[in-house]
Design an enzyme around this catalytic site. Structure first.
Site, PDB file in Angstrom:
ATOM      1  N   VAL A  64       0.545  -1.974   0.052  1.00 30.25           N
ATOM      2  CA  VAL A  64      -0.166  -0.272  -0.045  1.00 30.25           C
ATOM      3  C   VAL A  64       0.657   1.667   0.155  1.00 30.25           C
ATOM      4  O   VAL A  64       0.027   2.333  -0.255  1.00 30.25           O
ATOM      5  CB  VAL A  64      -1.206  -0.361   0.905  1.00 30.25           C
ATOM      6  CG1 VAL A  64      -2.131  -1.047   1.010  1.00 30.25           C
ATOM      7  CG2 VAL A  64       0.085   0.272   2.070  1.00 30.25           C
ATOM      8  N   SER A 144      -6.887   5.355  15.269  1.00 30.00           N
ATOM      9  CA  SER A 144      -6.466   4.478  16.650  1.00 30.00           C
ATOM     10  C   SER A 144      -7.592   4.893  17.376  1.00 30.00           C
ATOM     11  O   SER A 144      -7.031   6.276  17.435  1.00 30.00           O
ATOM     12  CB  SER A 144      -5.143   4.386  17.027  1.00 30.00           C
ATOM     13  OG  SER A 144      -4.467   3.714  17.896  1.00 30.00           O
ATOM     14  N   TYR A 158       3.472   5.943  14.815  1.00 27.58           N
ATOM     15  CA  TYR A 158       1.708   5.158  14.784  1.00 27.58           C
ATOM     16  C   TYR A 158       0.848   6.332  15.401  1.00 27.58           C
ATOM     17  O   TYR A 158       0.278   6.425  14.292  1.00 27.58           O
ATOM     18  CB  TYR A 158       1.783   3.978  15.498  1.00 27.58           C
ATOM     19  CG  TYR A 158       0.548   3.285  15.244  1.00 27.58           C
ATOM     20  CD1 TYR A 158       0.921   2.273  14.700  1.00 27.58           C
ATOM     21  CD2 TYR A 158      -0.413   3.218  17.011  1.00 27.58           C
ATOM     22  CE1 TYR A 158      -0.653   1.613  14.216  1.00 27.58           C
ATOM     23  CE2 TYR A 158      -1.660   2.786  16.651  1.00 27.58           C
ATOM     24  CZ  TYR A 158      -1.709   2.021  15.872  1.00 27.58           C
ATOM     25  OH  TYR A 158      -2.663   1.213  15.264  1.00 27.58           O
ATOM     26  N   ALA A 160       0.765   9.732  15.714  1.00 28.49           N
ATOM     27  CA  ALA A 160       0.595  10.513  14.345  1.00 28.49           C
ATOM     28  C   ALA A 160       0.373  10.316  13.390  1.00 28.49           C
ATOM     29  O   ALA A 160      -1.188  10.998  12.321  1.00 28.49           O
ATOM     30  CB  ALA A 160       2.061  11.095  14.713  1.00 28.49           C
ATOM     31  N   SER A 161       0.489   8.926  12.733  1.00 29.22           N
ATOM     32  CA  SER A 161      -0.111   8.831  11.401  1.00 29.22           C
ATOM     33  C   SER A 161      -1.583   8.088  11.772  1.00 29.22           C
ATOM     34  O   SER A 161      -2.656   8.272  10.918  1.00 29.22           O
ATOM     35  CB  SER A 161       0.713   6.603  11.206  1.00 29.22           C
ATOM     36  OG  SER A 161      -0.087   6.013  11.570  1.00 29.22           O
ATOM     37  N   LYS A 162      -2.031   7.993  12.880  1.00 26.86           N
ATOM     38  CA  LYS A 162      -3.081   7.101  13.183  1.00 26.86           C
ATOM     39  C   LYS A 162      -4.230   8.964  13.467  1.00 26.86           C
ATOM     40  O   LYS A 162      -5.314   9.364  12.607  1.00 26.86           O
ATOM     41  CB  LYS A 162      -3.742   6.550  13.764  1.00 26.86           C
ATOM     42  CG  LYS A 162      -3.045   5.402  13.891  1.00 26.86           C
ATOM     43  CD  LYS A 162      -3.509   4.479  12.736  1.00 26.86           C
ATOM     44  CE  LYS A 162      -2.987   3.279  12.297  1.00 26.86           C
ATOM     45  NZ  LYS A 162      -3.693   2.670  10.960  1.00 26.86           N
ATOM     46  N   ILE A 191      -7.427  -4.256  20.090  1.00 23.70           N
ATOM     47  CA  ILE A 191      -7.989  -5.794  20.082  1.00 23.70           C
ATOM     48  C   ILE A 191      -6.692  -6.952  20.256  1.00 23.70           C
ATOM     49  O   ILE A 191      -6.011  -6.480  19.796  1.00 23.70           O
ATOM     50  CB  ILE A 191      -7.883  -5.457  18.189  1.00 23.70           C
ATOM     51  CG1 ILE A 191      -8.931  -4.304  17.758  1.00 23.70           C
ATOM     52  CG2 ILE A 191      -8.905  -6.727  17.839  1.00 23.70           C
ATOM     53  CD1 ILE A 191     -10.370  -3.803  18.988  1.00 23.70           C
TER      54      ILE A 191
END
Ligand SMILES: NC(=O)c1ccc[n+]([C@@H]2O[C@H](COP(=O)([O-])OP(=O)(O)OC[C@H]3O[C@@H](n4cnc5c(N)ncnc54)[C@H](O)[C@@H]3O)[C@@H](O)[C@H]2O)c1
Length: 255
Positions: A64, A144, A158, A160-162, A191
């Site tokens: 991706v 998230s 992570y 910051a990306s979310k 999860i």
């Protein structure tokens, strides 16, 4: 009749824990599924399960983070399914080496933003014309709950990306709403996948973390897949631009 009867759904990261649960649920609800993953064998396993229950699904390999790879995968998905109505941008990585901004390495940030954020952009860019050609549809992004909460165990790239995915979701919703395309995001808490279990090696670690959770348990892949399915379906016809937290109540519980 299933809530996704006759729909054509492209799911990225469909070989992973949540992606696979979503692929199976979408298929049970009547959708054709294009299962995209960088791990082709994992996507093929999900597809085999769907086809065994007389659904219709195809596995498509793609990275991706790579725009050309994303473009090819979307074109292939549209060809195999006869179009695209639904895009679930689920693929994402959460490397263990990702910690604080203080010791951030540029390559690590580029990798995480490349897969999580740019991957979402790439698939949205190439799938949107197909969704428009279908007369409208839905895009579900994967954020998230870390996009709305700080965490004492930082995973800053992570997180910051979310957060960026949450902002992008609202912007996409405003642009695409007038054309009949709804865009929402899921913001799950932990999860219990193999990924996340590593953070809770023993019962005591789990007990301490779960003390914050009013519902007293971690989430399941089914919890997430059900919300993704709802947001992908016409049952959520008047919901767009929302980042919906599902976290067992953790984010409303101030200790
Ligand atoms: N598990 C959790 O607690 C949790 C919580 C909140 C959000 N999420 C998000 O949910 C999504 C799915 O997570 P999961 O727990 O199922 O993880 P997972 O690792 O089980 O699944 C992720 C899938 O994405 C695929 N993938 C990774 N990089 C890729 C790339 N470059 N191109 C194509 N596919 C790629 C992997 O091969 C894997 O099959 C992720 O975006 C994750 O950040 C997970």
């Amino acid at each position: 009749m299933g809530s996704l009867q006759g729909k054509r759904a492209l799911i990225t990261g469909a070989g992973g824990a949540i992606g696979r649960a979503a692929a199976l649920l979408f298929a049970r609800e009547g959708a054709k599924v294009a299962a995209v993953d960088i791990a082709l064998d994992a996507a093929e396993a999900a597809v085999a399960e769907i086809n065994a229950m007389e659904g219709r699904a195809w596995a498509i390999p793609a990275d991706v983070a790579d725009e050309a790879s994303a473009e090819r995968a979307v074109a292939r998905a549209a060809e195999l399914m006869g179009g695209v109505d639904i895009l679930f941008n689920n693929a994402g990585i959460m490397p263990h080496e990702d910690r604080s901004f203080e010791d951030a390495e540029a390559a690590q940030w580029d990798r995480i933003l490349g897969v999580n954020l740019r991957g979402t952009v790439h698939f949205s860019k190439y799938a949107t014309p197909h969704i428009l050609a279908a007369g409208g549809g839905a895009i579900v992004n994967m954020s998230s709950f870390l996009a709305v909460l700080g965490c004492s165990y930082p995973q800053d790239a992570y997180t910051a990306s979310k957060g960026a995915i949450a902002a992008l979701t609202r912007s996409m919703a405003v642009q695409l709403g007038p054309h009949g395309v709804r865009v929402n995001a899921l913001a799950p808490g932990p999860i219990l996948t193999a990924h996340v279990e590593k953070f809770f090696p023993d019962e005591e670690a789990r007990r301490i973390r779960l003390a914050r959770y009013p519902l007293g348990r971690f989430g399941s892949t089914t919890d997430v897949a059900e919300l993704a399915c709802f947001l992908a379906s016409e049952r959520s016809a008047w919901i767009t631009g929302q980042v919906i937290v599902l976290d067992g109540g953790a984010s409303c519980n101030y200790l």
